[in-house]
Design a protein around this motif. Sequence first.
Motif, PDB file in Angstrom:
ATOM      1  N   PHE A 108      24.640 -29.576 -90.883  1.00 20.19           N
ATOM      2  CA  PHE A 108      23.353 -29.929 -90.518  1.00 20.19           C
ATOM      3  C   PHE A 108      23.009 -31.356 -90.879  1.00 20.19           C
ATOM      4  O   PHE A 108      22.190 -31.950 -90.082  1.00 20.19           O
ATOM      5  CB  PHE A 108      22.328 -29.030 -90.885  1.00 20.19           C
ATOM      6  N   ALA A 109      23.604 -31.702 -91.909  1.00 20.60           N
ATOM      7  CA  ALA A 109      23.224 -33.113 -92.301  1.00 20.60           C
ATOM      8  C   ALA A 109      23.120 -34.393 -91.548  1.00 20.60           C
ATOM      9  O   ALA A 109      22.102 -34.872 -90.961  1.00 20.60           O
ATOM     10  CB  ALA A 109      23.864 -33.457 -93.759  1.00 20.60           C
ATOM     11  N   SER A 110      24.318 -34.600 -90.800  1.00 20.21           N
ATOM     12  CA  SER A 110      24.338 -35.660 -89.721  1.00 20.21           C
ATOM     13  C   SER A 110      23.305 -35.309 -88.549  1.00 20.21           C
ATOM     14  O   SER A 110      22.900 -36.317 -88.113  1.00 20.21           O
ATOM     15  CB  SER A 110      25.746 -35.624 -89.392  1.00 20.21           C
ATOM     16  N   ALA A 187      28.343 -20.389 -97.135  1.00 21.69           N
ATOM     17  CA  ALA A 187      26.997 -20.273 -97.122  1.00 21.69           C
ATOM     18  C   ALA A 187      26.093 -21.094 -98.021  1.00 21.69           C
ATOM     19  O   ALA A 187      24.923 -21.367 -97.407  1.00 21.69           O
ATOM     20  CB  ALA A 187      26.604 -18.804 -97.430  1.00 21.69           C
ATOM     21  N   LEU A 188      26.616 -21.477 -99.129  1.00 19.64           N
ATOM     22  CA  LEU A 188      25.721 -22.189-100.007  1.00 19.64           C
ATOM     23  C   LEU A 188      25.789 -23.733 -99.452  1.00 19.64           C
ATOM     24  O   LEU A 188      24.958 -24.035 -99.400  1.00 19.64           O
ATOM     25  CB  LEU A 188      26.381 -22.291-101.554  1.00 19.64           C
ATOM     26  N   MET A 189      26.675 -24.178 -98.458  1.00 14.98           N
ATOM     27  CA  MET A 189      26.891 -25.310 -98.084  1.00 14.98           C
ATOM     28  C   MET A 189      25.938 -25.441 -96.727  1.00 14.98           C
ATOM     29  O   MET A 189      25.464 -26.511 -96.322  1.00 14.98           O
ATOM     30  CB  MET A 189      28.292 -25.717 -97.730  1.00 14.98           C
ATOM     31  N   SER A 190      25.758 -24.490 -96.207  1.00 16.18           N
ATOM     32  CA  SER A 190      24.698 -24.400 -95.020  1.00 16.18           C
ATOM     33  C   SER A 190      23.465 -24.692 -95.436  1.00 16.18           C
ATOM     34  O   SER A 190      22.750 -25.065 -94.856  1.00 16.18           O
ATOM     35  CB  SER A 190      24.930 -22.925 -94.522  1.00 16.18           C
ATOM     36  N   LEU A 191      23.163 -24.006 -96.532  1.00 13.45           N
ATOM     37  CA  LEU A 191      21.889 -24.439 -97.402  1.00 13.45           C
ATOM     38  C   LEU A 191      21.545 -25.763 -97.925  1.00 13.45           C
ATOM     39  O   LEU A 191      20.708 -26.319 -97.679  1.00 13.45           O
ATOM     40  CB  LEU A 191      21.520 -23.251 -98.544  1.00 13.45           C
ATOM     41  N   LEU A 192      22.691 -26.140 -98.449  1.00 15.92           N
ATOM     42  CA  LEU A 192      22.683 -27.552 -99.077  1.00 15.92           C
ATOM     43  C   LEU A 192      22.607 -28.523 -97.970  1.00 15.92           C
ATOM     44  O   LEU A 192      21.793 -29.738 -98.009  1.00 15.92           O
ATOM     45  CB  LEU A 192      23.660 -27.815-100.030  1.00 15.92           C
ATOM     46  N   SER A 193      23.385 -28.468 -96.786  1.00  9.69           N
ATOM     47  CA  SER A 193      23.456 -29.252 -95.656  1.00  9.69           C
ATOM     48  C   SER A 193      22.123 -29.268 -95.098  1.00  9.69           C
ATOM     49  O   SER A 193      21.742 -30.472 -94.489  1.00  9.69           O
ATOM     50  CB  SER A 193      24.627 -28.821 -94.838  1.00  9.69           C
ATOM     51  N   LEU A 194      21.327 -28.328 -94.953  1.00  7.03           N
ATOM     52  CA  LEU A 194      20.052 -28.446 -94.334  1.00  7.03           C
ATOM     53  C   LEU A 194      18.956 -29.277 -95.113  1.00  7.03           C
ATOM     54  O   LEU A 194      18.333 -30.041 -94.547  1.00  7.03           O
ATOM     55  CB  LEU A 194      19.411 -27.047 -94.372  1.00  7.03           C
ATOM     56  N   HIS A 195      19.203 -29.467 -96.440  1.00  8.75           N
ATOM     57  CA  HIS A 195      18.312 -30.391 -97.318  1.00  8.75           C
ATOM     58  C   HIS A 195      18.811 -31.756 -97.362  1.00  8.75           C
ATOM     59  O   HIS A 195      18.001 -32.574 -97.628  1.00  8.75           O
ATOM     60  CB  HIS A 195      18.409 -29.411 -98.818  1.00  8.75           C
ATOM     61  N   ALA A 196      20.253 -31.781 -97.353  1.00 10.10           N
ATOM     62  CA  ALA A 196      20.868 -33.085 -97.494  1.00 10.10           C
ATOM     63  C   ALA A 196      20.511 -33.827 -96.285  1.00 10.10           C
ATOM     64  O   ALA A 196      20.419 -33.521 -95.262  1.00 10.10           O
ATOM     65  CB  ALA A 196      22.300 -33.017 -97.866  1.00 10.10           C
ATOM     66  N   ASN A 197      20.894 -35.328 -96.467  1.00  8.97           N
ATOM     67  CA  ASN A 197      20.725 -36.459 -95.255  1.00  8.97           C
ATOM     68  C   ASN A 197      22.103 -36.740 -95.034  1.00  8.97           C
ATOM     69  O   ASN A 197      22.481 -37.465 -93.997  1.00  8.97           O
ATOM     70  CB  ASN A 197      19.930 -37.625 -96.035  1.00  8.97           C
ATOM     71  N   SER A 198      23.141 -36.129 -95.751  1.00 10.21           N
ATOM     72  CA  SER A 198      24.484 -36.643 -95.332  1.00 10.21           C
ATOM     73  C   SER A 198      25.668 -35.657 -95.801  1.00 10.21           C
ATOM     74  O   SER A 198      25.170 -34.971 -97.027  1.00 10.21           O
ATOM     75  CB  SER A 198      24.851 -38.098 -95.626  1.00 10.21           C
ATOM     76  N   ALA A 199      26.740 -35.671 -95.345  1.00 12.36           N
ATOM     77  CA  ALA A 199      27.891 -34.614 -95.924  1.00 12.36           C
ATOM     78  C   ALA A 199      28.125 -35.097 -97.422  1.00 12.36           C
ATOM     79  O   ALA A 199      28.112 -34.334 -98.144  1.00 12.36           O
ATOM     80  CB  ALA A 199      28.953 -34.736 -94.990  1.00 12.36           C
ATOM     81  N   ARG A 200      28.094 -36.323 -97.665  1.00 11.02           N
ATOM     82  CA  ARG A 200      28.426 -36.692 -99.196  1.00 11.02           C
ATOM     83  C   ARG A 200      27.227 -36.273 -99.941  1.00 11.02           C
ATOM     84  O   ARG A 200      27.731 -35.618-101.105  1.00 11.02           O
ATOM     85  CB  ARG A 200      28.412 -38.299 -99.356  1.00 11.02           C
ATOM     86  N   GLN A 201      26.054 -36.429 -99.433  1.00 14.50           N
ATOM     87  CA  GLN A 201      25.014 -35.937-100.427  1.00 14.50           C
ATOM     88  C   GLN A 201      24.965 -34.289-100.696  1.00 14.50           C
ATOM     89  O   GLN A 201      24.578 -33.941-101.852  1.00 14.50           O
ATOM     90  CB  GLN A 201      23.570 -36.316 -99.853  1.00 14.50           C
ATOM     91  N   ALA A 202      25.429 -33.459 -99.380  1.00 17.88           N
ATOM     92  CA  ALA A 202      25.492 -32.014 -99.656  1.00 17.88           C
ATOM     93  C   ALA A 202      26.430 -31.788-100.598  1.00 17.88           C
ATOM     94  O   ALA A 202      26.320 -30.760-101.524  1.00 17.88           O
ATOM     95  CB  ALA A 202      25.870 -31.684 -98.417  1.00 17.88           C
ATOM     96  N   THR A 203      27.754 -32.681-100.666  1.00 21.76           N
ATOM     97  CA  THR A 203      28.642 -32.426-101.662  1.00 21.76           C
ATOM     98  C   THR A 203      28.313 -32.434-103.007  1.00 21.76           C
ATOM     99  O   THR A 203      28.613 -31.946-103.773  1.00 21.76           O
ATOM    100  CB  THR A 203      29.901 -33.428-101.349  1.00 21.76           C
TER     101      THR A 203
END
Length: 277
Positions: A108-110, A187-203
């Motif tokens: 979701f980040a991008s 599932a965790l990356m689904s949650l973190l990607s919603l909060h992050a502004n980029s894939a790198r930030q989600a990682t």
Amino acid sequence: MLQTSEPSTLRNTLLITAFDVQKLFFQRRGVIAISCFSLVWLFLLIYPIHGAVELLNNPNFKDFIIGFAQMSQTEKLLNWQVPELTVYWVIALYLYPMFSIIITADQFASDKQRGTLRFLLLRSNRDSLFFGRFLAQMLIQTILIALSLLATIFLACYRDIDLLLPSLSSSGFIVIALIINLLPYTALMSLLSLHANSARQATLYAVLFWMLTSLGLAILNYFFPVTEFLQFIKPGVQLSDMLNTQGAGVLTYSMLPIIQAVAFLALGRVYMQRSAL
């Protein structure tokens, strides 16, 4: 109204899943990702897996490993009928979770950063988008697991065609076990990607989650040993126990990652519903 809205939600979820999977094969970015994945596994097949098989076929090496480690930790692992799958199992069990964090970080980040997430929500509800993206990532990872496993089976059959049936009988359990293990990571990356502004930030968020969780639980367990059960919060805590399993035994530890995935998905859904996207 309920009878018309529920099928619409399910239909939209499946449409989003199908669209995201198609992007893997028909867009340049997806083709590049598959190519990189293929090159990595080609390297693993040629060197670690093929080289380790020669060692596993050596009785003296097996005796050395059994004597060096505890028998209970190596007995089932060294008795796999197809050595190629033995090495594949060890590598995939620990490597795929890392792959999962990387390839599912941009759910979701991008779209959120570009503003296209709001455009998508005009044509679909939030549940359909959230669970559709999650299912798409799981389906993509299933395809990648199947491709790498087929390549490993081909390598085994090239060495000995009689290994085809044993390979096929074991590979089904391996695929299911690996997919279940990846559920909480995705599932965790689904949650973190919603909060992050980029894939790198989600990682980065994922790395921080594991570091802080591991450190916090270690300190808590040191002062309060009764809290040791909280270790099960971390995805992948069961991987070391799964290592010395084979056949249907690889599914013994499946309940924990399923529970973790349900918990992360529930948190992600709440975040999706309440956040201003």
